[in-house]
Design an enzyme around this catalytic site. Structure first.
Site, PDB file in Angstrom:
ATOM      1  N   ASN A  95       0.896  -1.398  -0.281  1.00 49.51           N
ATOM      2  CA  ASN A  95       0.038  -0.565   0.308  1.00 49.51           C
ATOM      3  C   ASN A  95       1.008   1.393  -0.297  1.00 49.51           C
ATOM      4  O   ASN A  95       1.524   1.405   1.396  1.00 49.51           O
ATOM      5  CB  ASN A  95      -0.733  -0.202   1.173  1.00 49.51           C
ATOM      6  CG  ASN A  95      -1.792   0.660   1.514  1.00 49.51           C
ATOM      7  OD1 ASN A  95      -1.833   2.231   0.560  1.00 49.51           O
ATOM      8  ND2 ASN A  95      -2.952   1.245   2.880  1.00 49.51           N
TER       9      ASN A  95
ATOM     10  N   ARG B  57      -2.795  -1.785  -3.451  1.00 45.31           N
ATOM     11  CA  ARG B  57      -3.639  -1.001  -3.197  1.00 45.31           C
ATOM     12  C   ARG B  57      -3.477   0.378  -4.817  1.00 45.31           C
ATOM     13  O   ARG B  57      -2.203   0.955  -4.328  1.00 45.31           O
ATOM     14  CB  ARG B  57      -3.876  -0.201  -2.009  1.00 45.31           C
ATOM     15  CG  ARG B  57      -4.109   0.644  -1.320  1.00 45.31           C
ATOM     16  CD  ARG B  57      -4.750   1.108  -0.712  1.00 45.31           C
ATOM     17  NE  ARG B  57      -5.872   2.050  -0.415  1.00 45.31           N
ATOM     18  CZ  ARG B  57      -6.128   2.937   0.788  1.00 45.31           C
ATOM     19  NH1 ARG B  57      -5.588   2.915   2.515  1.00 45.31           N
ATOM     20  NH2 ARG B  57      -7.581   3.299   1.023  1.00 45.31           N
TER      21      ARG B  57
ATOM     22  N   HIS C 137     -12.048   4.227  -1.579  1.00 49.48           N
ATOM     23  CA  HIS C 137     -12.006   3.100   0.725  1.00 49.48           C
ATOM     24  C   HIS C 137     -13.088   2.627   0.460  1.00 49.48           C
ATOM     25  O   HIS C 137     -13.276   2.263   1.550  1.00 49.48           O
ATOM     26  CB  HIS C 137     -12.524   4.531   2.094  1.00 49.48           C
ATOM     27  CG  HIS C 137     -11.917   5.870   2.549  1.00 49.48           C
ATOM     28  ND1 HIS C 137     -11.997   6.403   3.082  1.00 49.48           N
ATOM     29  CD2 HIS C 137     -10.487   5.080   2.431  1.00 49.48           C
ATOM     30  CE1 HIS C 137     -10.995   7.341   3.208  1.00 49.48           C
ATOM     31  NE2 HIS C 137      -9.939   6.832   3.290  1.00 49.48           N
TER      32      HIS C 137
ATOM     33  N   ARG D 290      -7.709  17.435   4.922  1.00 49.52           N
ATOM     34  CA  ARG D 290      -8.256  17.537   4.135  1.00 49.52           C
ATOM     35  C   ARG D 290      -9.588  18.553   4.330  1.00 49.52           C
ATOM     36  O   ARG D 290     -10.264  18.309   5.719  1.00 49.52           O
ATOM     37  CB  ARG D 290      -7.860  16.655   3.111  1.00 49.52           C
ATOM     38  CG  ARG D 290      -7.469  15.681   2.346  1.00 49.52           C
ATOM     39  CD  ARG D 290      -7.455  14.605   1.785  1.00 49.52           C
ATOM     40  NE  ARG D 290      -7.205  13.254   2.159  1.00 49.52           N
ATOM     41  CZ  ARG D 290      -6.881  12.271   2.289  1.00 49.52           C
ATOM     42  NH1 ARG D 290      -7.936  12.010   1.381  1.00 49.52           N
ATOM     43  NH2 ARG D 290      -6.393  11.493   2.952  1.00 49.52           N
TER      44      ARG D 290
ATOM     45  N   ILE E 181      -9.761   6.143  13.563  1.00 49.40           N
ATOM     46  CA  ILE E 181     -10.242   7.276  14.801  1.00 49.40           C
ATOM     47  C   ILE E 181     -11.475   6.541  15.250  1.00 49.40           C
ATOM     48  O   ILE E 181     -12.227   6.695  16.575  1.00 49.40           O
ATOM     49  CB  ILE E 181     -10.489   9.294  14.391  1.00 49.40           C
ATOM     50  CG1 ILE E 181      -9.717   9.562  13.674  1.00 49.40           C
ATOM     51  CG2 ILE E 181     -11.947   9.139  14.795  1.00 49.40           C
ATOM     52  CD1 ILE E 181     -10.036  11.193  13.378  1.00 49.40           C
ATOM     53  N   GLY E 182     -12.401   5.739  14.769  1.00 50.66           N
ATOM     54  CA  GLY E 182     -13.528   5.145  14.496  1.00 50.66           C
ATOM     55  C   GLY E 182     -13.276   3.738  15.193  1.00 50.66           C
ATOM     56  O   GLY E 182     -14.293   3.631  16.279  1.00 50.66           O
TER      57      GLY E 182
ATOM     58  N   ASN F 247     -10.629   3.489  17.322  1.00 53.38           N
ATOM     59  CA  ASN F 247      -9.985   4.000  18.875  1.00 53.38           C
ATOM     60  C   ASN F 247     -11.475   5.445  19.849  1.00 53.38           C
ATOM     61  O   ASN F 247     -10.724   5.197  20.635  1.00 53.38           O
ATOM     62  CB  ASN F 247      -8.724   3.989  18.520  1.00 53.38           C
ATOM     63  CG  ASN F 247      -7.591   3.589  18.199  1.00 53.38           C
ATOM     64  OD1 ASN F 247      -8.396   2.507  18.773  1.00 53.38           O
ATOM     65  ND2 ASN F 247      -7.541   3.067  16.856  1.00 53.38           N
TER      66      ASN F 247
ATOM     67  N   GLU G   8      -7.526  -3.072   4.570  1.00 49.47           N
ATOM     68  CA  GLU G   8      -7.526  -3.206   3.978  1.00 49.47           C
ATOM     69  C   GLU G   8      -6.500  -4.281   2.968  1.00 49.47           C
ATOM     70  O   GLU G   8      -7.255  -4.630   2.530  1.00 49.47           O
ATOM     71  CB  GLU G   8      -7.221  -2.094   3.458  1.00 49.47           C
ATOM     72  CG  GLU G   8      -8.495  -1.258   3.152  1.00 49.47           C
ATOM     73  CD  GLU G   8      -7.554   0.012   4.016  1.00 49.47           C
ATOM     74  OE1 GLU G   8      -6.984   0.369   4.883  1.00 49.47           O
ATOM     75  OE2 GLU G   8      -8.681   1.477   3.343  1.00 49.47           O
TER      76      GLU G   8
END
Ligand code: ADP
Length: 406
Positions: free
Chosen positions: A9, A91, A179, A239, A327-328, A330, A377
């Site tokens: 990746n 990837r 994603h 971003r 983030i999602g 942890n 992934e």
């Protein structure tokens, strides 16, 4: 031809690898390089997470993707780990309108992928540099490209287009969505653990340094917050997320900024970093009382909630809301704040389950199941490489009159 599979990746300034032994989804070696082109560090770990090697300092300063990859490959070869390597899965961020599934990379495919570089100028060239370096280091190994856009390629027209003249749609100016490998992993996991939810209406929030959300019905993506580029939708580490295009015209016409300066602003100076003036790292923002950091988190949460509302409307309701990404997976604070006061949508989170990072986060009577599923992934890439390897093996056997294995 059974053998090991390497996944690769290659991002704009980072590179990650994982080496999977035959028929196994647990990597025996993982490696990652950060800050490529600058103060580069390269770390390689074994299956237990113990360091095999670490390189940093002067020897690594200014290293390119190619040199980092060559170093990684050299280390694997020296450790005797690359001997039965049969496939390398890559990837690749953009598959355009044509690539809706993983492909075997040959010269023609590589040229086609190069032609997509203008659609993802900050990512695609690095992905392809990784493919080139791997092909030259392992000319006899199958190279498989897996696309972040592929999962979204069946969006209905209204979620595939912008309201621009159709000639631009025909030229490829579309809402591609990204994603996809992460969404594919989480969707497959959901099918395995909760098939009745997989068959329903699901929103997955991939919240990492890059962030997006995706509406999925019966396992198929129908809408994504990311569009033509990986800039749209949710605010991210650096971003901007959704932006009125008039802002870009203003920057060009009134502030006389050039395209490179605007690209740098939107990709590298905005999002959580831009709003907080402090950091793109959610851990840093959560740990401070700085009002600008608090405002950055408020904006992040606000936009996620807003997109969840829009995606649920696209789906005609909601059965499951799933968090993944750094983030999602942890941050119980962000998950709690996203779900706060959402009972009107059927979303009720259980604070204890959330604090314990359980798979099921919703309260027992919550009509919508709220879940946390860590994304992987590289496993999706390894599975695709494995499937391609078996297909090639069967073709070769058929060509010599053999019988393909069951
Ligand atoms: P990438 O998109 O680069 O793969 P990741 O998915 O690794 O990014 O996510 C990185 C983000 O996850 C960073 O903002 C980081 O601060 C955040 N993160 C990781 N651990 C925690 C934690 N315990 N609490 C809050 N945020 C976290």
């Amino acid at each position: 031809m059974k053998g090991s599979i390497l996944t690769l990746n290659a991002g704009s300034s980072s590179l990650k690898i994982a080496l999977f032994p035959p028929g196994d989804e647990s990597p025996i070696v993982t490696g990652s390089a950060e800050r490529i082109g600058g103060d580069c560090t390269l770390t390689i770990k074994d299956a237990s997470g113990a360091f095999i090697a670490e390189y940093k300092g002067d020897a690594m300063r200014g290293a390119t993707h190619e040199t980092v990859l060559r170093k990684l490959i050299h280390i694997l070869q020296q450790a005797g780990l690359a001997q039965n390597l049969v496939a390398i899965g890559h990837r690749v961020v953009h598959g355009g309108t044509d690539f809706v599934a993983p492909i075997l990379v040959d010269d023609a495919a590589l040229n086609q992928l190069v032609s997509l570089e203008p659609l993802a100028p900050l990512h695609q060239p690095h992905n392809l540099a990784g493919i080139r370096a791997a092909r030259s280091a392992f000319p006899d190994v199958l190279q498989i490209a897996c696309f972040d856009t592929a999962f979204h390629r069946n969006h209905p027209f209204v979620n595939d287009t912008f309201a621009l003249p159709l000639t631009l749609y025909a030229e490829g100016i579309r809402r591609y969505g990204f994603h996809g490998l992460s969404y594919e992993y989480v969707t497959q996991k959901l099918a395995a653990i909760r098939p009745e939810l997989h068959a329903g209406r699901v929103i997955i929030c991939h919240l990492g340094n890059g962030a997006s959300a995706c509406a999925i019905r019966d396992g198929q993506s129908i809408a994504s917050t990311m569009g033509f580029s990986a800039l749209d939708g949710l605010p991210m580490g650096t971003r901007c997320g959704q932006l009125d295009p008039g802002v870009i015209l203003y920057l060009l016409q009134q502030k006389k900024m050039n395209a490179d300066a605007i690209a740098d602003l939107l990709y590298n100076q905005s999002g959580l970093l831009g709003l907080s003036g402090l950091s793109n790292d959610m851990r840093v923002l959560e740990a401070t009382d700085d009002p600008a950091a608090k405002a950055a988190i408020d904006y992040f949460v606000f936009r996620i909630r807003r997109e969840i509302g829009g995606l649920a409307a696209s789906l005609g309701g909601l059965d499951a809301l799933i968090f993944c990404g750094g983030i999602g997976e942890n941050s119980c604070l962000i998950r709690a704040r996203v779900c706060d006061d959402m009972a009107w949508m059927g979303i009720a989170i259980d604070p204890q389950r959330n604090a314990a990072h359980e798979t099921i986060l919703s309260a027992p009577l919550s009509p919508v199941e709220v879940m946390m599923i860590p994304t992987q992934e590289d496993i999706v890439i390894a599975r695709a490489a494995n499937a391609m390897m078996e297909q090639v093996q069967a073709q070769r056997l058929r060509a010599i009159g053999g019988i393909p294995p069951l």
